[in-house]
Design an enzyme around this catalytic site. Structure first.
Site, PDB file in Angstrom:
ATOM      1  N   HIS A   1       1.247   4.702  -2.585  1.00  0.00           N
ATOM      2  CA  HIS A   1       0.874   5.470  -3.782  1.00  0.00           C
ATOM      3  C   HIS A   1       2.155   6.175  -4.218  1.00  0.00           C
ATOM      4  O   HIS A   1       2.679   7.011  -3.463  1.00  0.00           O
ATOM      5  CB  HIS A   1      -0.194   6.506  -3.446  1.00  0.00           C
ATOM      6  CG  HIS A   1      -1.437   5.901  -2.864  1.00  0.00           C
ATOM      7  ND1 HIS A   1      -2.571   5.661  -3.595  1.00  0.00           N
ATOM      8  CD2 HIS A   1      -1.718   5.471  -1.596  1.00  0.00           C
ATOM      9  CE1 HIS A   1      -3.504   5.118  -2.813  1.00  0.00           C
ATOM     10  NE2 HIS A   1      -3.015   4.991  -1.592  1.00  0.00           N
TER      11      HIS A   1
ATOM     12  N   GLU B   1     -11.584   3.176   5.420  1.00  0.00           N
ATOM     13  CA  GLU B   1     -10.633   4.169   5.963  1.00  0.00           C
ATOM     14  C   GLU B   1     -11.479   5.232   6.668  1.00  0.00           C
ATOM     15  O   GLU B   1     -11.390   5.391   7.881  1.00  0.00           O
ATOM     16  CB  GLU B   1      -9.787   4.772   4.832  1.00  0.00           C
ATOM     17  CG  GLU B   1      -8.764   5.803   5.308  1.00  0.00           C
ATOM     18  CD  GLU B   1      -7.988   6.441   4.155  1.00  0.00           C
ATOM     19  OE1 GLU B   1      -8.461   6.395   3.006  1.00  0.00           O
ATOM     20  OE2 GLU B   1      -6.898   7.003   4.436  1.00  0.00           O
TER      21      GLU B   1
ATOM     22  N   ASP C   1       1.411   7.116   1.882  1.00  0.00           N
ATOM     23  CA  ASP C   1       1.951   8.309   1.214  1.00  0.00           C
ATOM     24  C   ASP C   1       3.081   8.850   2.081  1.00  0.00           C
ATOM     25  O   ASP C   1       2.907   9.851   2.799  1.00  0.00           O
ATOM     26  CB  ASP C   1       0.835   9.359   1.063  1.00  0.00           C
ATOM     27  CG  ASP C   1      -0.345   8.823   0.266  1.00  0.00           C
ATOM     28  OD1 ASP C   1      -0.231   8.740  -0.961  1.00  0.00           O
ATOM     29  OD2 ASP C   1      -1.363   8.447   0.891  1.00  0.00           O
TER      30      ASP C   1
ATOM     31  N   HIS D   1       0.856  -1.186   0.000  1.00  0.00           N
ATOM     32  CA  HIS D   1       0.000   0.000   0.000  1.00  0.00           C
ATOM     33  C   HIS D   1       0.887   1.229   0.000  1.00  0.00           C
ATOM     34  O   HIS D   1       1.217   1.797   1.051  1.00  0.00           O
ATOM     35  CB  HIS D   1      -0.944  -0.037   1.212  1.00  0.00           C
ATOM     36  CG  HIS D   1      -1.998   1.030   1.196  1.00  0.00           C
ATOM     37  ND1 HIS D   1      -3.185   0.907   1.892  1.00  0.00           N
ATOM     38  CD2 HIS D   1      -2.053   2.239   0.579  1.00  0.00           C
ATOM     39  CE1 HIS D   1      -3.923   1.983   1.704  1.00  0.00           C
ATOM     40  NE2 HIS D   1      -3.251   2.818   0.912  1.00  0.00           N
TER      41      HIS D   1
END
Ligand code: HPA
Ligand code: ZN
Length: 331
Positions: A19, A199, A278, A17
């Site tokens: 990005h 989320e 991120d 996971h």
């Protein structure tokens, strides 16, 4: 058993996971802005860092889409992904399943070929260094089903460079069911299926991701814990959760890292993994996520090893017969 830091450092792991656009560090944002003549709304790297204070997912997404505006050329995507992959390798990441958001680039005039070629060059370099990488194309769920279909069609020439599809961006108000037909089409193309769910969205969105989209992994999934029947389903079907502790803290999914549910997820028998989401925006790469959450909730060295093993098991890589960890057949 060696100490916790040593276990985190030395244990091979997969990152499932991440990005790639969320790995754009402020320093690189400035370098690329200069290289491409793109004006930035910030005067310094410090000013960017000060702006990174988020009350929720949308406040983050607004800056995330703004930041990636500096990405224009094949070299930009190469440099972005290469920097992330080197950083991941330093954390003993042996395999990466990397999200990218094509619509966030094509929507501002960057051709798909530009990002596909840049990412591919970074991936080739990473493979030469011994870290395997696969790409997962994410649809932006705040855009329409039609736009997602157009994106899937546009990506067909690069079908063999894709492992799967995912679903990201603003969750509440954009349930997985909105993309049922797009995911059917992706499945028909032989692509693997994952989706962000739970989320900020309710447990119902996780059910939809599983039952309507056929998602094989749930990205985040925190709110699944509110529904005992859903927890049983995730556990019994061994559906992995790609959990992102520092993201959860920065986006106020949890109030405090000490309240993070990662340990509870393990205790419930869920296939939980730790990831960075991120990292340039949330203050840490994968091992930082392990360190911070381990300290906050009191993970043991065995927990760390379980989480790392879960990440390898939850990945879509196929171990070569007789091969070691991280060996893939892969696209
Ligand atoms: N959630 C939804 N969309 C995203 C995220 C996230 O955590 N990161 C980048 N796009
Ligand atoms: Zn994410």
């Amino acid at each position: 058993m060696p100490n916790l830091n040593e276990v985190i450092r030395s244990t091979p792991k997969a990152e499932l996971h991440i990005h790639v656009e969320g790995s754009l560090e402020p320093r690189m944002m400035f370098d690329l802005a200069r290289r491409n003549g793109v004006p930035l709304p910030y005067g310094s790297v410090e000013e960017v860092r000060r702006a990174y204070s988020f009350g929720n997912l949308q406040e983050f997404l607004d800056l995330y889409y703004e930041g990636m505006n500096v990405l224009r050329t094949e070299e930009d995507f190469l440099d972005l992904a290469d920097a992330y992959l080197r950083r991941a390798a330093a954390d003993n990441v042996v395999h990466v399943e990397m999200f990218f958001d094509p619509q966030a680039h094509t929507g501002r005039g960057v051709p798909l070929s530009t990002l596909m070629d840049g990412l591919e060059r970074a991936i080739a370099r990473s493979r030469e260094r011994g870290v395997s990488v696969s790409l997962i194309l994410c649809f932006l769920r705040h855009l329409t089903e039609g736009e997602a279909f157009e994106t899937l069609e546009a990506a067909e020439p690069w079908r063999d460079r894709l492992l799967g599809v995912g679903l990201d961006s603003s969750e509440v108000g954009h349930p997985p069911s909105k993309f049922a037909r797009v995911f059917d089409a992706a499945r028909d193309m032989g692509l693997r299926l994952v989706a962000h769910a739970g989320e900020e969205g309710p447990p119902e969105y996780v059910w939809e991701a599983l039952d309507i989209l056929g998602a094989e992994r749930i990205d985040h999934g925190n709110r699944a814990l509110e529904d005992d029947a859903l927890v049983a389903r995730l556990r019994d079907d061994r559906i992995p959760l790609t959990v992102c502790p520092l993201s959860n803290l920065e986006l106020r999914v949890v109030d405090d890292l000490a309240a993070h549910p990662i340990k509870r997820m393990l205790d419930l028998g869920l296939v939980a993994t730790v990831n960075s989401d991120d990292p340039a925006y949330f203050g840490g790469y994968i091992n930082d996520n392990f360190h911070r959450v381990a300290e906050a909730v009191g993970l043991s060295p065995e927990d760390i090893q379980t989480l790392a093993k879960n990440s390898l098991d939850a990945s879509f890589m196929v171990p070569e017969v007789g091969g070691g960890q991280g060996v893939v057949r892969n696209r």
